[in-house]
Scaffold this motif. Structure first.
Motif, mmCIF file in Angstrom:
data_model
loop_
_atom_site.group_PDB
_atom_site.id
_atom_site.type_symbol
_atom_site.label_atom_id
_atom_site.label_comp_id
_atom_site.label_asym_id
_atom_site.label_seq_id
_atom_site.Cartn_x
_atom_site.Cartn_y
_atom_site.Cartn_z
ATOM 1 N N LEU A 32 -80.792 -18.101 -41.295
ATOM 2 C CA LEU A 32 -81.987 -18.969 -40.999
ATOM 3 C C LEU A 32 -82.916 -18.080 -40.660
ATOM 4 O O LEU A 32 -82.935 -17.165 -39.697
ATOM 5 C CB LEU A 32 -81.422 -19.427 -39.461
ATOM 6 C CG LEU A 32 -81.987 -20.846 -38.954
ATOM 7 C CD1 LEU A 32 -82.409 -21.596 -39.739
ATOM 8 C CD2 LEU A 32 -80.518 -20.375 -37.754
ATOM 9 N N HIS A 34 -85.277 -17.382 -38.342
ATOM 10 C CA HIS A 34 -85.737 -17.335 -36.645
ATOM 11 C C HIS A 34 -86.630 -16.731 -36.246
ATOM 12 O O HIS A 34 -86.589 -15.577 -36.324
ATOM 13 C CB HIS A 34 -84.053 -17.393 -36.672
ATOM 14 C CG HIS A 34 -83.768 -18.311 -34.742
ATOM 15 N ND1 HIS A 34 -84.332 -16.951 -33.522
ATOM 16 C CD2 HIS A 34 -83.960 -18.871 -33.811
ATOM 17 C CE1 HIS A 34 -84.015 -17.859 -33.050
ATOM 18 N NE2 HIS A 34 -84.089 -18.878 -32.529
ATOM 19 N N ASP A 53 -84.174 -24.206 -41.915
ATOM 20 C CA ASP A 53 -83.749 -24.794 -41.157
ATOM 21 C C ASP A 53 -82.251 -24.380 -41.608
ATOM 22 O O ASP A 53 -81.829 -24.434 -42.688
ATOM 23 C CB ASP A 53 -84.489 -26.230 -40.849
ATOM 24 C CG ASP A 53 -84.171 -26.343 -42.292
ATOM 25 O OD1 ASP A 53 -82.823 -27.059 -42.886
ATOM 26 O OD2 ASP A 53 -85.461 -27.434 -42.600
ATOM 27 N N ARG A 54 -81.736 -25.821 -40.204
ATOM 28 C CA ARG A 54 -79.684 -24.833 -40.516
ATOM 29 C C ARG A 54 -79.969 -26.357 -41.403
ATOM 30 O O ARG A 54 -78.446 -25.749 -42.825
ATOM 31 C CB ARG A 54 -79.611 -25.556 -39.267
ATOM 32 C CG ARG A 54 -79.866 -24.675 -38.038
ATOM 33 C CD ARG A 54 -79.089 -24.984 -36.823
ATOM 34 N NE ARG A 54 -79.715 -26.030 -36.256
ATOM 35 C CZ ARG A 54 -79.785 -26.788 -35.352
ATOM 36 N NH1 ARG A 54 -79.180 -26.330 -33.649
ATOM 37 N NH2 ARG A 54 -80.591 -27.649 -34.489
ATOM 38 N N THR A 55 -80.113 -27.232 -41.385
ATOM 39 C CA THR A 55 -79.862 -27.883 -42.745
ATOM 40 C C THR A 55 -80.152 -27.800 -44.528
ATOM 41 O O THR A 55 -78.788 -27.378 -45.198
ATOM 42 C CB THR A 55 -80.294 -29.535 -42.808
ATOM 43 O OG1 THR A 55 -80.759 -30.019 -41.072
ATOM 44 C CG2 THR A 55 -80.633 -30.440 -43.779
ATOM 45 N N GLY A 82 -80.057 -32.212 -36.329
ATOM 46 C CA GLY A 82 -79.988 -31.065 -37.742
ATOM 47 C C GLY A 82 -78.734 -29.994 -37.917
ATOM 48 O O GLY A 82 -78.862 -28.700 -38.809
#
Length: 88
Positions: A32, A34, A53-55, A82
């Motif tokens: 991810l 970040h 993103d996490r998705t 998400g």
């Protein structure tokens, strides 16, 4: 037998070492993107994939490793808007 696709959330001090070891051993790795991550140029050079993103991370992973600071962060990553669980 092929190695499972691994995603990691939390590429900070501890998570970066975990991610680096996985990538060096040839595991297909995603992480991810970040602001709290350590620099990831070394992971990218080993073929790791940055996910926005996490998705996206969950959708590209068969195994997801969490290396975050505590229970509220785990709950947010897994269950929040998400969240990873909804995308597996």
């Amino acid at each position: 037998m092929s190695k499972q696709r691994v995603g990691i959330v939390g590429v900070g001090l501890m998570g970066h070492g975990i991610a680096l070891n996985l990538a060096r051993k040839g595991w297909p790795l995603g992480y991810l993107d970040h602001p709290g991550n350590q620099p990831t140029d070394d992971l990218d050079a080993l073929g790791a994939t940055r996910h926005p993103d996490r998705t996206a991370l969950a959708g590209a992973s068969e195994v997801v490793i969490l290396c975050v600071t505590g229970t509220p962060q785990v709950e947010d990553v897994l269950l929040g808007d998400g969240g990873v669980l909804a995308s597996l």
